[in-house]
Structures are given as C-alpha cells and as structure tokens.
Design an enzyme around this catalytic site. Structure first.
Site, PDB file in Angstrom:
ATOM      1  N   SER A 263      -3.291  -3.502  -0.855  1.00 48.46           N
ATOM      2  CA  SER A 263      -2.192  -4.205  -0.196  1.00 48.46           C
ATOM      3  C   SER A 263      -2.672  -5.578   0.255  1.00 48.46           C
ATOM      4  CB  SER A 263      -1.743  -3.380   1.013  1.00 48.46           C
ATOM      5  OG  SER A 263      -0.726  -4.060   1.700  1.00 48.46           O
ATOM      6  N   ALA A 264      -1.908  -6.633  -0.107  1.00 47.75           N
ATOM      7  CA  ALA A 264      -2.373  -8.008   0.117  1.00 47.75           C
ATOM      8  C   ALA A 264      -2.526  -8.374   1.593  1.00 47.75           C
ATOM      9  CB  ALA A 264      -1.415  -8.985  -0.565  1.00 47.75           C
TER      10      ALA A 264
ATOM     11  N   CYS B  37       0.041   7.492  24.953  1.00 44.07           N
ATOM     12  CA  CYS B  37       0.420   8.311  26.112  1.00 44.07           C
ATOM     13  C   CYS B  37       1.919   8.577  26.075  1.00 44.07           C
ATOM     14  CB  CYS B  37       0.160   7.570  27.423  1.00 44.07           C
ATOM     15  SG  CYS B  37      -1.393   6.724  27.485  1.00 44.07           S
TER      16      CYS B  37
ATOM     17  N   ASN C 236      -8.511   3.690   7.869  1.00 43.41           N
ATOM     18  CA  ASN C 236      -7.943   2.576   8.622  1.00 43.41           C
ATOM     19  C   ASN C 236      -8.224   2.658  10.122  1.00 43.41           C
ATOM     20  OD1 ASN C 236      -6.037   4.729   7.727  1.00 43.41           O
ATOM     21  ND2 ASN C 236      -4.809   3.931   9.401  1.00 43.41           N
TER      22      ASN C 236
ATOM     23  N   GLY D 213       0.804  -1.221   0.000  1.00 42.38           N
ATOM     24  CA  GLY D 213       0.000   0.000   0.000  1.00 42.38           C
ATOM     25  C   GLY D 213       0.836   1.270   0.000  1.00 42.38           C
ATOM     26  N   THR D 214       1.899   1.272   0.778  1.00 37.15           N
ATOM     27  CA  THR D 214       2.737   2.472   0.882  1.00 37.15           C
ATOM     28  C   THR D 214       3.330   2.833  -0.478  1.00 37.15           C
ATOM     29  OG1 THR D 214       3.246   1.947   3.178  1.00 37.15           O
ATOM     30  CG2 THR D 214       4.753   3.453   2.056  1.00 37.15           C
TER      31      THR D 214
ATOM     32  N   GLN E  99      -7.773  -0.448   2.883  1.00 39.12           N
ATOM     33  CA  GLN E  99      -8.663  -1.041   3.897  1.00 39.12           C
ATOM     34  C   GLN E  99      -9.955  -1.573   3.266  1.00 39.12           C
ATOM     35  OE1 GLN E  99      -8.215  -1.588   7.208  1.00 39.12           O
ATOM     36  NE2 GLN E  99      -6.157  -0.718   7.198  1.00 39.12           N
TER      37      GLN E  99
HETATM   38  N1  PLP Z   1      -3.106   2.919   3.460  1.00 43.88           N
HETATM   39  C1  PLP Z   1      -3.918   2.489   4.447  1.00 43.88           C
HETATM   40  C2  PLP Z   1      -5.301   3.042   4.544  1.00 43.88           C
HETATM   41  C3  PLP Z   1      -3.456   1.539   5.359  1.00 43.88           C
HETATM   42  O1  PLP Z   1      -4.263   1.125   6.338  1.00 43.88           O
HETATM   43  C4  PLP Z   1      -2.127   1.052   5.226  1.00 43.88           C
HETATM   44  C5  PLP Z   1      -1.582   0.106   6.217  1.00 43.88           C
HETATM   45  O2  PLP Z   1      -1.843   0.183   7.396  1.00 43.88           O
HETATM   46  C6  PLP Z   1      -1.326   1.518   4.166  1.00 43.88           C
HETATM   47  C7  PLP Z   1      -1.865   2.457   3.307  1.00 43.88           C
HETATM   48  C8  PLP Z   1       0.059   1.013   3.962  1.00 43.88           C
HETATM   49  O3  PLP Z   1       0.030  -0.287   3.428  1.00 43.88           O
HETATM   50  P1  PLP Z   1       1.287  -1.249   3.527  1.00 43.88           P
HETATM   51  O4  PLP Z   1       1.386  -1.726   4.927  1.00 43.88           O
HETATM   52  O5  PLP Z   1       0.979  -2.376   2.579  1.00 43.88           O
HETATM   53  O6  PLP Z   1       2.482  -0.485   3.074  1.00 43.88           O
END
Ligand code: PLP
Length: 368
Positions: free
Chosen positions: A194-195, A318, A146, A69-70, A174
C-alpha cells in the site's frame, strides 16, 4: 507538532507529488482510449509497473494495481479461496484486512486455521509445519506486523507451505519500502502493498501475483489490469506510488540507520528515567516502537501526548468498564499490567533525533 504514527500513514513525498501533478492537470486522458492524448498516461503506467516490479524483484506483468492494502489482501485471500474446496491457514496477529477476509471465507463454508505467535510476535516455522496438510490451499502470514513491527520468517514459512502444495501470500504493507523485499528469494506467490505506508498517496496499492498462480479476478468490468481488476486506472496515484517506492528503496539503508538511532534515543531515555516498560516484538521494522508501560493505560497516554501535539497510536482502548487490549498484544501474551499501557511510536521520514528525545521526555513526564 511531532507526527510519530508513520505505521498508520505517512506524509506524501514531495518528489512523488511532483511526479503525480502532470497526470492530474495535463495528461488526464483515460488510458483505455486509443487516441494520442492518452499516450503519456499509458507510458507512465507502463513505467510505473516496471519500477515497482524492479523494487521487489518481480516481473512487470506480475504487478496488479489496486486501491490499497485492504483490497490487495481481500483479493489474495478471496481470489484463491472462494469457490475452492480446500482450507487455509493464517496467523492470530494479522491486520483486520486479512482476518476479516478470512471470516468471509468461513462464512462461505471454508475452514481457516489461526496460528499462534510467540512472545516476540513471531509465527514459528515448526508450528506451521505441524498445521499444514495437503488440503491447505493457501497460507497467509504477514511480512511485518503493523502493531509491533515484528518481521516473520517468510522464506521458511513459504518453503514449508509449498512442500505441502499450498500457495503462500504475505501482507507486505508494513514492509514495502522499509525493508528489502525480493519475491523470489522469499518464495512468495502473492504479496500485498500500500503506497500510503511508504510516503506515496492514499487509496493506491498493488498485489504481486506470481506468474501462473491460479487466482480469480477481483473486479468485473473493463479489461484493465489484464482483465483481472477492472476500473479506470488512477494514473497519478500509480505514478506517485512508483516514485515513492523507488525513492524509499534507493535510500533504504540510510533511512534504516537513521530510524534505528531514533529507536535508541527513545529506549535509552525511558530506561535512564526509570520507566517500567516492555519493548514488544522482534524490532524488525526500523522506527516502529511498541511499548507496554506498567500501570498505565494506552489510550490515556495517547490523549496526554495529543495535548502536547505529539501523535502516536495505541494497542489498547479504554471503555467505561475496562481497557480492551488489541488482538496482537493479547496473542503475544503481554502481561495484563503492561498490556493495558501499550502505545506504538512509529518514526518515519522527516523525524529527527530532537523529536525522538522530545517524545521520550513527554512520555516520562506523563508517566511520572
Ligand atoms: N495490512 C497491514 C499490515 C496494514 O498495516 C494496513 C494498514 O494499516 C493494511 C493492511 C490496510 O492497508 P490500506 O490502508 O492501504 O487499506
């Protein structure tokens, strides 16, 4: 133990694992090689692209494999914005993969406008309508949040963006595998997935790029992924991702019904026991339950649940001076006395009704 943090990551599906095995142990040839030993991998790669495209209503050649995803979010944003003269719009509640990619765009001199959300964590179409002008090149709004699971009105937002000539990207990380996605019905130009969020392996994902979208390649090197994203393909992970997405899409309705039941159990138990909480979001993603509990601290709740072998996530952390509330909970303007007590329980494949009841009872015991 009870794992209730499926929005963070999920367990690998057994069928996906079985589908991956041959490409780790037997057919491990580099699919860029012309010899016959690479043939099985090449075929599997082609099939995986067809399966994934079919799951989201896309064409196979519109699916580009990435590391997750990133990377998909970074590619979508930088691939459109870097070197372009226009500005872009996103929302205040995006994942850091989007927000920090936007920051990089700003550091290169680009302008980014951040849209607010309402109390349900929704970007309102009329707010976008007012903000989007003809110099906006890209609008990026996540399909599902997320932290609180809210689903955005993507169809409406993409229509408004297109009317002003902007491209539309959605972070579908998500959403993919959990709710129906049809890229044409939604009208999106780019979609990230993202898988590991849908019971596939970690470190693999894809970016949907609508045919004809003018986007820069992300990685320089070999000619993989039609010359757009160089690097030897991780065939096993790609095959696992396709198998997991297919399975999730085939069983989507029954999974949703099961997860809604678990939500109900949590909700009813907490209410019956008199816990003072706000349930955040618009309840879009089945099984994603964000609770802001009055007078509590999210991080303390997380650790107390951890001691009971129950794993959840928090929307606040915190430190020695105060409790820091997440950017999403802040953007939603959850009242401070509740915001600090935010936790996210996210149920997924394998969670049972007994587990939902146990999580709720454990929370009640800790709060009381
Ligand atoms: N975007 C969203 C909404 C996510 O929840 C996440 C992961 O938590 C990412 C992007 C990033 O995905 P990845 O962990 O595959 O890099």
């Amino acid at each position: 133990m009870i794992y209730a943090d499926n929005a963070a990551t999920t367990k690998l599906d057994m069928d996906a694992f079985e589908a991956m095995k041959p490409f780790l142990l037997e057919d491990y040839g580099n699919v860029s090689q012309p010899y016959s030993f690479a043939r099985a991998g090449k075929k599997a790669l082609r099939q995986a692209r067809v399966v994934i495209a079919d799951c989201i209503g896309a064409l196979p050649e519109e699916i580009y494999f990435t590391s997750g995803g990133t990377e998909s979010d970074n590619w979508a944003i930088k691939g459109i914005m870097v070197g372009s003269k226009g500005s872009m719009i996103t929302s205040e509640v995006e994942h850091h993969a989007v927000l920090h990619a936007c920051r990089a765009v700003e550091e290169l001199g680009g302008e980014v406008l951040y849209l607010p959300v309402n109390r349900r964590c929704e970007v309102q179409p009329d707010v976008l309508e007012e903000a989007v002008t003809s110099d906006i090149k890209l609008v990026s709004v996540m399909m599902a949040n997320n932290e609180v699971g809210s689903i955005q009105p993507i169809k409406e937002l993409s229509r408004i963006s297109h009317e002003k000539g902007a491209l539309f990207h959605t972070d579908g990380v998500q959403a993919a595998g959990h709710v129906e996605i049809d890229v044409n019905r939604l009208g999106v130009d780019l979609l990230s997935a993202s898988a590991h969020k849908f019971n596939g392996p970690k470190g693999i994902g894809f970016l949907y790029i609508r045919k004809g979208t003018a986007i820069q390649p992300y990685m320089d090197g070999g000619s993989q992924e039609a010359g757009m994203r160089a690097g030897t393909e991780n065939v096993a992970a790609i095959v696992g991702m396709a198998a997991a997405l297919r399975k999730n899409c085939d069983h989507m309705r029954e999974n949703q019904i099961r997860l809604r039941k678990l939500e109900q159990i949590m909700d009813d138990t907490l209410r019956k026991k008199g816990i003072d909480f706000i349930r955040n979001g618009n309840f879009g993603i089945p099984g994603n339950i964000s609770l802001s509990i009055g007078g509590e601290e999210g991080e303390v709740l997380l650790h107390r649940l951890d001691l009971k072998n129950i794993y959840v996530s928090t929307g606040s952390a915190c430190n020695s001076i105060n409790t820091e509330v997440s950017h999403v909970i802040r953007a939603m303007k959850v009242p401070r006395e509740y915001a600090e007590g935010t936790i996210r329980v996210s149920f997924g494949a394998g969670n049972t009704e007994e587990e939902a009841l146990e999580v709720a009872r454990a929370l009640v015991e800790i709060c009381k």
